[in-house]
Design a protein around this motif. Sequence first.
Motif, PDB file in Angstrom:
ATOM      1  N   GLU A 145      40.118  29.592  49.760  1.00 44.92           N
ATOM      2  CA  GLU A 145      40.421  29.980  48.558  1.00 44.92           C
ATOM      3  C   GLU A 145      41.445  29.165  47.988  1.00 44.92           C
TER       4      GLU A 145
ATOM      5  N   THR B 248      49.361  38.604  43.888  1.00 49.23           N
ATOM      6  CA  THR B 248      48.817  37.895  42.891  1.00 49.23           C
ATOM      7  C   THR B 248      49.287  38.262  41.613  1.00 49.23           C
TER       8      THR B 248
ATOM      9  N   ILE C 181      42.956  30.409  39.891  1.00 46.75           N
ATOM     10  CA  ILE C 181      42.804  31.528  40.616  1.00 46.75           C
ATOM     11  C   ILE C 181      41.316  31.470  40.855  1.00 46.75           C
ATOM     12  N   ASP C 182      41.093  31.628  42.396  1.00 49.50           N
ATOM     13  CA  ASP C 182      39.930  31.686  42.971  1.00 49.50           C
ATOM     14  C   ASP C 182      39.792  33.158  43.620  1.00 49.50           C
ATOM     15  N   PRO C 183      39.067  34.173  42.702  1.00 48.03           N
ATOM     16  CA  PRO C 183      39.338  35.559  43.179  1.00 48.03           C
ATOM     17  C   PRO C 183      38.622  35.724  44.418  1.00 48.03           C
ATOM     18  N   ASP C 184      39.405  36.803  45.170  1.00 50.11           N
ATOM     19  CA  ASP C 184      38.433  37.209  46.563  1.00 50.11           C
ATOM     20  C   ASP C 184      39.078  38.612  46.665  1.00 50.11           C
TER      21      ASP C 184
ATOM     22  N   THR D  70      37.193  41.671  41.245  1.00 50.28           N
ATOM     23  CA  THR D  70      38.860  41.120  41.492  1.00 50.28           C
ATOM     24  C   THR D  70      39.219  40.275  40.479  1.00 50.28           C
ATOM     25  N   GLY D  71      38.379  39.325  40.198  1.00 50.73           N
ATOM     26  CA  GLY D  71      38.526  38.429  38.905  1.00 50.73           C
ATOM     27  C   GLY D  71      38.494  39.246  37.563  1.00 50.73           C
TER      28      GLY D  71
ATOM     29  N   PHE E  11      45.950  41.021  46.269  1.00 51.63           N
ATOM     30  CA  PHE E  11      45.648  41.510  44.920  1.00 51.63           C
ATOM     31  C   PHE E  11      47.183  41.846  44.250  1.00 51.63           C
TER      32      PHE E  11
ATOM     33  N   ASN F 293      43.152  36.171  47.389  1.00 48.94           N
ATOM     34  CA  ASN F 293      42.944  35.290  46.144  1.00 48.94           C
ATOM     35  C   ASN F 293      43.480  33.880  46.267  1.00 48.94           C
TER      36      ASN F 293
ATOM     37  N   ILE G  98      40.880  31.524  35.503  1.00 51.55           N
ATOM     38  CA  ILE G  98      40.313  32.327  36.506  1.00 51.55           C
ATOM     39  C   ILE G  98      38.852  31.832  36.674  1.00 51.55           C
TER      40      ILE G  98
ATOM     41  N   ASN H  49      34.080  40.260  44.670  1.00 56.90           N
ATOM     42  CA  ASN H  49      35.164  39.217  44.409  1.00 56.90           C
ATOM     43  C   ASN H  49      35.013  39.016  43.040  1.00 56.90           C
TER      44      ASN H  49
END
Length: 192
Positions: free
Chosen positions: A166, A54, A25-28, A110-111, A51, A32, A76, A107
């Motif tokens: 992402e 995800t 996971i690349d949080p954004d 979010t992660g 979100f 994501n 993550i 970001n």
Amino acid sequence: MIKTPKKRELVLPVPHQRVDVVIGIDPDAEKNGVAMLQRADREIEAMALNFPDTLEYLRYAHAQSKTAGRTMRVVIEAGWLNKTHWHVGYRDSAQEAAAKGNSVGRNHETGRKIAEMCEYWQIPYELIKPLPLKAGGVNLWKGKDGKITAGELAAITGLGGRTNQEARDAALIAWTWAGLPVSTRGKNKSKE
């Protein structure tokens, strides 16, 4: 005595245990990057999800893995683990610098929330520092800001089709965490 700089090499995360399914996971704050890697056959899929989607995807993948008797790990990207976060250019105004800081902070949060939900649902997860973009001062990838391109990712993983940045980053997170090779030498490169 003249010291010559040591050659810098790409240092990738080492998998801590063998798992069957790796979700990167690349949080954004907006979308994501989410990638699922089936380790045995190296089959990977990558997408960009908001979100709530995800979180639903993680619950579904975890339930499917448990039902099939397979182990799973969510990996993550945790940029907040870096000691510094300097994303400001020397030409940026105070307003531009503040906007960049706000975006980075969103970001990161979010992660953190994804990790918090994994913990709550007892989904195994790991936080990792962002993958390096340079080695020895040279960009590792050909994309904007040294990011991986669709063609480079396809050459490494075989992942085809359109992906956003992402999703590509998430695929690279899953692939490297699984300890799979990250070399494009000798492979046909698709168009960038």
